[in-house]
Design an enzyme around this catalytic site. Structure first.
Site, mmCIF file in Angstrom:
data_model
loop_
_atom_site.group_PDB
_atom_site.id
_atom_site.type_symbol
_atom_site.label_atom_id
_atom_site.label_comp_id
_atom_site.label_asym_id
_atom_site.label_seq_id
_atom_site.Cartn_x
_atom_site.Cartn_y
_atom_site.Cartn_z
ATOM 1 N N ASP A 297 0.268 -0.840 -0.260
ATOM 2 C CA ASP A 297 -0.204 0.065 0.122
ATOM 3 C C ASP A 297 0.703 1.265 -0.074
ATOM 4 O O ASP A 297 2.448 1.136 0.216
ATOM 5 C CB ASP A 297 -1.064 -0.216 1.251
ATOM 6 C CG ASP A 297 -0.447 0.200 2.669
ATOM 7 O OD1 ASP A 297 1.133 -0.303 2.240
ATOM 8 O OD2 ASP A 297 -0.453 0.784 3.526
ATOM 9 N N GLU B 117 0.082 -0.900 5.818
ATOM 10 C CA GLU B 117 0.945 -0.388 6.641
ATOM 11 C C GLU B 117 1.044 1.067 7.315
ATOM 12 O O GLU B 117 0.631 1.772 7.862
ATOM 13 C CB GLU B 117 2.382 -0.506 5.987
ATOM 14 C CG GLU B 117 3.926 -0.506 7.001
ATOM 15 C CD GLU B 117 3.955 0.771 6.419
ATOM 16 O OE1 GLU B 117 4.972 1.333 8.086
ATOM 17 O OE2 GLU B 117 3.786 1.911 6.356
HETATM 18 N N1 BES Z 1 8.976 3.005 5.606
HETATM 19 C C1 BES Z 1 8.115 3.685 6.446
HETATM 20 C C2 BES Z 1 9.365 3.672 7.903
HETATM 21 C C3 BES Z 1 10.055 4.606 7.665
HETATM 22 C C4 BES Z 1 10.667 5.188 7.155
HETATM 23 C C5 BES Z 1 11.044 3.988 8.086
HETATM 24 C C6 BES Z 1 11.874 6.170 6.753
HETATM 25 C C7 BES Z 1 12.864 4.287 8.501
HETATM 26 C C8 BES Z 1 13.150 5.424 7.338
HETATM 27 C C9 BES Z 1 6.835 3.437 6.529
HETATM 28 O O1 BES Z 1 6.199 2.754 5.384
HETATM 29 C C10 BES Z 1 5.823 4.713 6.972
HETATM 30 O O2 BES Z 1 5.874 5.785 6.572
HETATM 31 N N2 BES Z 1 5.517 4.497 8.740
HETATM 32 C C11 BES Z 1 5.168 5.216 9.901
HETATM 33 C C12 BES Z 1 3.995 5.023 10.656
HETATM 34 C C13 BES Z 1 3.479 3.951 10.576
HETATM 35 C C14 BES Z 1 2.447 3.448 11.226
HETATM 36 C C15 BES Z 1 1.599 4.453 9.653
HETATM 37 C C16 BES Z 1 5.739 6.514 10.290
HETATM 38 O O3 BES Z 1 6.848 6.151 10.245
HETATM 39 O O4 BES Z 1 5.147 8.151 10.104
HETATM 40 MN MN MN Z 2 6.740 1.843 4.127
HETATM 41 MN MN MN Z 3 5.489 4.663 4.778
#
Ligand code: BES
Ligand code: MN
Ligand code: MN
Length: 454
Positions: free
Chosen positions: A87, A152
């Protein structure tokens, strides 16, 4: 043909297939894209089957399907669980994209499109790596379990049920994830720490209904003023979070880790350029990498209320709203932090207003040792893919699944990210460097191949 030559000979095919994947707008947050999300799950399942992953299933959930497949035909060899998400974030605001978000397009050695870096491009490079291994050696040299979810970006809710109900099935010797970034171009990186994320929403309620600001203004509370004053009090002048107890459990960096992190080839100048603000600001006494990776924060993410339409409207709104979040580090406890934040906000609130406080989600931080022999294999594979020794980094983003798996199985979690910090994840003009995408296929194929030779 040997593995690396095979991968290099298939560049056009890698890309044209990735285009197909990127063209399906799998926006998990938007109801209108529900059919696209389902179509993407089918695309992933079909593609995994063709890559030699047997018994692939599309698992329906309360929200978006997840895709699970496994190939367990290498007795005695390691078993890895690869996790990713198909997604993507909403593409809005559309007018800020140079080329449309779901029409992949190459400029200056970068592939642009929603999901290129986060995370479809990185999921795809694993599929291509598996395919290349199977094509060149007849079968997959290790055992793989593949779990690709579709929620995610909206909190991975369905995933928890699935993990809790299928613990034995998901058990593996290691978790492998490519959903993070490299420190900088040409610096392959292994991520051993992520921050946790807790998300909140509040509503400040003043008058029982909107009021004429001339007739009533001066004698009644204004929830917008109260909200902004309240948020202005949540940081002190050194950019410390002013919630009592907020830092109580924060693990202090060891001398050696602090030294190692600050010796990384991190360029403050590049970081400032990426940010593009007139100046930076952050918690006093800590370097930028410490602020980003090892220190907790409280950030206001959205604020609304009153009149924001055309022209003027003289109104005192009845309510004001805000969304905000805390990024957490070891050893902070998300539930405890949520209680501290709520208590402090209620204490700051004047008697003239009431407040609804909601915790929308909580997520724990993750940091783990990288001493397991698999890390050595990963390190060497990154060198094969990128011609450089990899560095070990922490990152500020959050991947709830990693924490969950680590807590559940205590297996090594090997985060090999091929994005870059300035690739506009979650923003217009998201892109991935083609060098990193192709280097990633090579690195992952060599990683899986290397695990088979351990
Ligand atoms: N891929 C990201 C997380 C990420 C980005 C980890 C850059 C390390 C470096 C992931 O898709 C994301 O966006 N995570 C969200 C949290 C989620 C619970 C919506 C975030 O980090 O805000
Ligand atoms: Mn991600
Ligand atoms: Mn993300």
């Amino acid at each position: 043909m040997n593995l690396n030559d095979y991968i290099a000979s298939k560049r056009d095919e890698h890309l044209s297939e990735l285009y197909e994947f990127l063209r399906i707008p799998s926006v998990s947050a938007q109801q209108q894209h529900k059919p696209d999300v389902e179509r993407t799950a089918q695309w992933v399942a079909e593609r995994l089957r063709r890559a030699g992953v047997g018994s692939v299933e599309i698992v329906p959930t309360k929200m978006h399907p997840l895709v699970y497949g496994e190939s367990l035909e290498a007795p005695g060899k390691p078993t890895v669980l690869f996790y990713g998400h198909y997604d993507v974030q909403p593409p809005e605001p559309l007018e800020l994209w140079t080329s449309p978000p779901f029409e992949p397009s190459i400029r200056n050695g970068n592939l642009f499109g929603r999901g290129t870096a986060d995370d479809k491009g990185q999921v795809h490079l694993h599929i291509r790596a598996l395919d290349a291994l199977r094509q060149t050696s007849g079968k997959l040299p290790i055992n793989v379990k593949v779990l690709i979810e579709g929620e995610e970006e909206v909190g991975s809710e369905s995933l928890w049920d699935y993990v809790n109900n299928h613990k034995a099935k998901l058990k593996a010797d290691a978790l492998v994830v490519s959903d993070t970034s490299m420190l900088a171009p040409g610096v392959p990186s292994i991520t051993y720490g992520l921050r946790g994320l807790s998300y909140y929403e509040i509503e400040i309620i003043g008058p029982a209904q909107d009021l004429h600001s001339g007739v009533f203004g001066g004698a009644v509370p204004n929830p917008l003023t109260i909200l902004t004053e309240l948020f202005a009090k949540l940081h002190d002048k050194n950019f410390k979070v002013a919630v009592p107890g907020f830092y109580d459990d924060v693990a202090k960096l060891s001398h050696s880790e602090r030294k190692a992190l600050n010796a990384l080839p991190f360029k403050a100048k590049d970081f400032r350029k990426t940010v593009g603000a007139p100046a930076l600001c952050g918690e006093k006494g800590f370097s930028i990498v410490e602020q980003l990776w090892c220190r907790p924060t409280l950030e206001l993410n959205g604020i609304w209320g009153g009149y924001i339409g055309e022209g003027a409207k003289t109104v005192i709104p009845s309510k004001a709203h805000a969304k905000f979040s805390t990024r957490l580090v070891p050893n902070q406890n998300p539930e405890k932090i949520a209680r501290l934040v709520e208590r402090h906000i209620r204490k700051l609130l004047p008697k003239s207003a009431s407040c609804k406080f909601q915790v929308l989600s909580t997520g724990k931080p993750w940091v783990a040792p990288y001493t397991h022999p698999f890390f050595e294999v990963a390190h060497n594979a990154l060198e094969t893919g990128f011609g450089k020794r990899a560095v070990f980094i922490r990152e500020g983003g959050s991947i709830p699944f990693v924490t969950q798996m680590y807590d559940t199985f205590k297996v090594p979690c090997i985060l090999l990210g091929f994005g870059l910090p300035d690739e506009n994840a979650h923003a217009p003009d998201e892109h991935i460097s083609l060098e990193n995408y192709f280097g990633g296929i090579k690195a992952i194929a060599n990683f899986y191949g290397g695990l088979a030779r351990l």
